[in-house]
Motif scaffolding. Structure first.
Motif, PDB file in Angstrom:
ATOM      1  N   VAL A 134       0.880  -1.173   0.000  1.00  0.00           N
ATOM      2  CA  VAL A 134       0.000   0.000   0.000  1.00  0.00           C
ATOM      3  C   VAL A 134       0.915   1.219   0.000  1.00  0.00           C
ATOM      4  CG1 VAL A 134      -1.743   1.265   1.304  1.00  0.00           C
ATOM      5  CG2 VAL A 134      -1.796  -1.233   1.247  1.00  0.00           C
ATOM      6  N   PHE A 135       0.795   2.019  -1.056  1.00  0.00           N
ATOM      7  CA  PHE A 135       1.734   3.121  -1.211  1.00  0.00           C
ATOM      8  C   PHE A 135       1.152   4.439  -0.734  1.00  0.00           C
ATOM      9  CE2 PHE A 135       3.241   0.326  -4.821  1.00  0.00           C
ATOM     10  CZ  PHE A 135       4.417  -0.067  -4.187  1.00  0.00           C
ATOM     11  N   VAL A 136       1.944   5.160   0.102  1.00  0.00           N
ATOM     12  CA  VAL A 136       1.583   6.531   0.467  1.00  0.00           C
ATOM     13  C   VAL A 136       2.704   7.451  -0.019  1.00  0.00           C
ATOM     14  CG1 VAL A 136       0.240   5.798   2.482  1.00  0.00           C
ATOM     15  CG2 VAL A 136       2.603   6.504   2.785  1.00  0.00           C
ATOM     16  N   ASP A 137       2.373   8.707  -0.182  1.00  0.00           N
ATOM     17  CA  ASP A 137       3.299   9.635  -0.835  1.00  0.00           C
ATOM     18  C   ASP A 137       4.457  10.046   0.086  1.00  0.00           C
ATOM     19  OD1 ASP A 137       4.156  10.870  -3.100  1.00  0.00           O
ATOM     20  OD2 ASP A 137       2.495  12.290  -3.250  1.00  0.00           O
ATOM     21  N   ILE A 138       5.389  10.772  -0.519  1.00  0.00           N
ATOM     22  CA  ILE A 138       6.626  11.157   0.173  1.00  0.00           C
ATOM     23  C   ILE A 138       6.671  12.675   0.391  1.00  0.00           C
ATOM     24  CG2 ILE A 138       7.926   9.204  -0.720  1.00  0.00           C
ATOM     25  CD1 ILE A 138       9.144  11.176  -2.831  1.00  0.00           C
ATOM     26  N   GLU A 139       7.665  13.090   1.201  1.00  0.00           N
ATOM     27  CA  GLU A 139       7.949  14.519   1.375  1.00  0.00           C
ATOM     28  C   GLU A 139       8.823  14.947   0.194  1.00  0.00           C
ATOM     29  OE1 GLU A 139       8.381  14.282   6.262  1.00  0.00           O
ATOM     30  OE2 GLU A 139      10.187  14.190   5.010  1.00  0.00           O
ATOM     31  N   ALA A 140       8.536  16.112  -0.384  1.00  0.00           N
ATOM     32  CA  ALA A 140       9.277  16.536  -1.581  1.00  0.00           C
ATOM     33  C   ALA A 140      10.750  16.841  -1.278  1.00  0.00           C
ATOM     34  CB  ALA A 140       8.618  17.761  -2.188  1.00  0.00           C
ATOM     35  N   ASP A 141      11.038  17.279  -0.036  1.00  0.00           N
ATOM     36  CA  ASP A 141      12.419  17.702   0.228  1.00  0.00           C
ATOM     37  C   ASP A 141      13.329  16.558   0.687  1.00  0.00           C
ATOM     38  OD1 ASP A 141      11.136  17.509   2.680  1.00  0.00           O
ATOM     39  OD2 ASP A 141      11.790  19.461   3.426  1.00  0.00           O
ATOM     40  N   SER A 192      -1.242  -4.629  -8.824  1.00  0.00           N
ATOM     41  CA  SER A 192      -1.373  -5.448  -7.622  1.00  0.00           C
ATOM     42  C   SER A 192      -1.082  -4.674  -6.341  1.00  0.00           C
ATOM     43  CB  SER A 192      -0.433  -6.656  -7.711  1.00  0.00           C
ATOM     44  OG  SER A 192       0.870  -6.198  -7.971  1.00  0.00           O
ATOM     45  N   CYS A 193      -0.930  -3.349  -6.458  1.00  0.00           N
ATOM     46  CA  CYS A 193      -0.703  -2.547  -5.251  1.00  0.00           C
ATOM     47  C   CYS A 193      -1.999  -1.803  -4.901  1.00  0.00           C
ATOM     48  CB  CYS A 193       0.417  -1.537  -5.497  1.00  0.00           C
ATOM     49  SG  CYS A 193       0.021  -0.285  -6.735  1.00  0.00           S
ATOM     50  N   ARG A 194      -2.020  -1.187  -3.714  1.00  0.00           N
ATOM     51  CA  ARG A 194      -3.124  -0.262  -3.410  1.00  0.00           C
ATOM     52  C   ARG A 194      -2.513   1.119  -3.255  1.00  0.00           C
ATOM     53  NH1 ARG A 194      -5.949   1.843   0.996  1.00  0.00           N
ATOM     54  NH2 ARG A 194      -5.198   0.463   2.667  1.00  0.00           N
ATOM     55  N   ILE A 195      -3.116   2.084  -3.921  1.00  0.00           N
ATOM     56  CA  ILE A 195      -2.618   3.454  -3.853  1.00  0.00           C
ATOM     57  C   ILE A 195      -3.472   4.207  -2.839  1.00  0.00           C
ATOM     58  CG2 ILE A 195      -2.417   5.608  -5.152  1.00  0.00           C
ATOM     59  CD1 ILE A 195      -1.801   3.867  -7.632  1.00  0.00           C
ATOM     60  N   ALA A 196      -2.825   4.703  -1.787  1.00  0.00           N
ATOM     61  CA  ALA A 196      -3.569   5.406  -0.731  1.00  0.00           C
ATOM     62  C   ALA A 196      -3.401   6.906  -0.935  1.00  0.00           C
ATOM     63  CB  ALA A 196      -3.069   4.966   0.642  1.00  0.00           C
TER      64      ALA A 196
END
Ligand code: PLP
Length: 374
Positions: A104-111, A330-334
């Motif tokens: 399950v993927f969550v986003d990142i910090e840009a810096d 096959s992933c889940r995008i959160a």
């Protein structure tokens, strides 16, 4: 002018410095001949336990195997979910898929390019069985925030993928000992590397450690008695011997990495008008610069300038994992993964190792920014 003397990672200089110890350590293994689970395996594990402060170290065949064995020891399998970042080396998600669970993927910090801890809670479901943050480029993410969320949601285990960050610190504690489980890699180019594949799991949980030791050797409790499904996941005695020799200079090498990182940051600041954006390190942790990765709007132009000057580069990583063919369905995008997608188009890693001298760094930043810094 094109330079041919700039290494992306300089293992030759390291060998010259440590030749006596490395050769001696290898010779000792050749003399005793215990190539599998010889005395150097436990010796290294004890050294890494005291270095990190974790109660147990289990050396394994690679960083990938460390992550896989950790998930197996937690009993994670089909129907389960593991929360992680899409902006990492593929192994982080690969092991989740290998045990039959869903990344399950969550986003990142840009810096910092690390997982955005504030987004983790929103990704938790009744199926969440672990959270796997990555200490990307050598800097731990906001582990306290991640552990707080994990604790408030039923004590979800947190596995730090510390493949790039052995030796880093977060609030005075060592990477690999920041959560329930820490996994690292001794791939040759890592901050602490061997001469082939190797890795280690660190944990202070007795039950998990026992399970991991058994899974490492085909799930056997004692010879030819298999109580669980395992893998062939041991680290070779020879590779352990090499890491033991390299530990002699490791504290010094970490100092050199930190100093080289500071020099890069100062040089980039001096070239402030350029379009090259320096990496960011949070004040309560350090970065051991497994990679020194800058960002730019025009990556093609930056790669061209560096190539023309004979400076080796790499892109860590050009395609986020939710966009990879193997994982896209096959992933889940959160939530949105827009930051990961943007950053994947902007990053460029510059040469980084403990033997990088100031004049070479000035030449690299000069070529990258067009500034005259020498
Ligand atoms: C973030 C991350 N995780 C896992 C791994 C896998 O380690 P190994 O190559 O030792 O299997 C790596 C190695 O590059 C990595 O960078």
């Amino acid at each position: 002018m094109t330079r041919t003397d700039i290494q992306f990672v300089d293992l030759k200089s390291q060998y010259q410095l440590l030749k006596g110890s490395i050769d001696g350590r290898i010779q000792r293994v050749l003399d005793h001949g215990q190539y599998i689970m010889g005395p150097e395996v436990r010796e290294l594990e004890e050294r890494l336990e005291s270095y990190t402060g974790a109660k147990h170290c289990i050396t394994v065949a690679s960083g990938t195997e460390a992550l896989l064995i950790s998930l197996m020891a937690l009993g994670i399998g089909p129907g389960d979910e593991v929360i992680t970042t899409p902006f990492t080396f593929v192994a982080t998600a690969e092991v989740i898929a290998l045990v039959g669970a869903t990344p399950v993927f969550v986003d990142i910090e840009a810096d910092t390019c690390n997982i955005d801890a504030s987004l983790v809670e929103g990704a938790i479901s009744s199926r969440t069985k672990a959270i796997m943050p990555v200490s990307l480029y050598g800097q731990p993410p906001d582990m306290d925030e991640i552990k707080l969320i994990a604790g408030q949601n039923g004590n979800i285990p947190v596995i730090e993928d510390a493949a790039q960050s052995f030796g880093a610190q977060y609030k005075g504690k060592k990477s690999c000992n920041l959560s329930n489980i820490g996994c690292t890699s001794f791939f040759p180019s890592k901050p602490l590397g061997c001469y082939g594949d190797g890795g280690a799991i660190l944990t202070s949980n007795d039950v998990l450690a026992q399970a991991m030791r058994e899974i490492r050797v085909h799930g056997q409790e004692k010879r030819y008695h298999h109580t669980r499904v395992g893998v062939g996941g041991r680290m070779d005695t020879l590779q352990c011997a090499i890491v033991l020799a390299k530990l002699e200079a490791f504290d010094w090498e970490i100092e050199q990495r930190l100093a080289a990182g500071e020099r890069y940051l100062e040089l980039l600041k001096a070239a402030a008008a350029s379009a090259v954006v320096a990496p960011v390190v949070r004040g309560d942790r350090n970065c051991v610069w497994g990679q020194f990765t800058v960002q730019t709007d025009d990556r093609a132009a930056l790669l061209d300038s560096l190539k023309a000057a004979g400076i080796p580069t790499a892109v860590h990583y050009p395609v986020p994992l939710h966009r990879q063919i193997a994982y896209q369905d096959s992933c889940r995008i959160a939530g949105s993964l827009a930051v990961s997608e943007t950053v994947a188009e902007r990053v460029v890693s510059l040469p980084m190792h403990p033997y990088l001298d100031a004049s070479i760094q000035a030449a690299i930043v000069g070529a990258a920014t067009g500034a005259s810094l020498a």
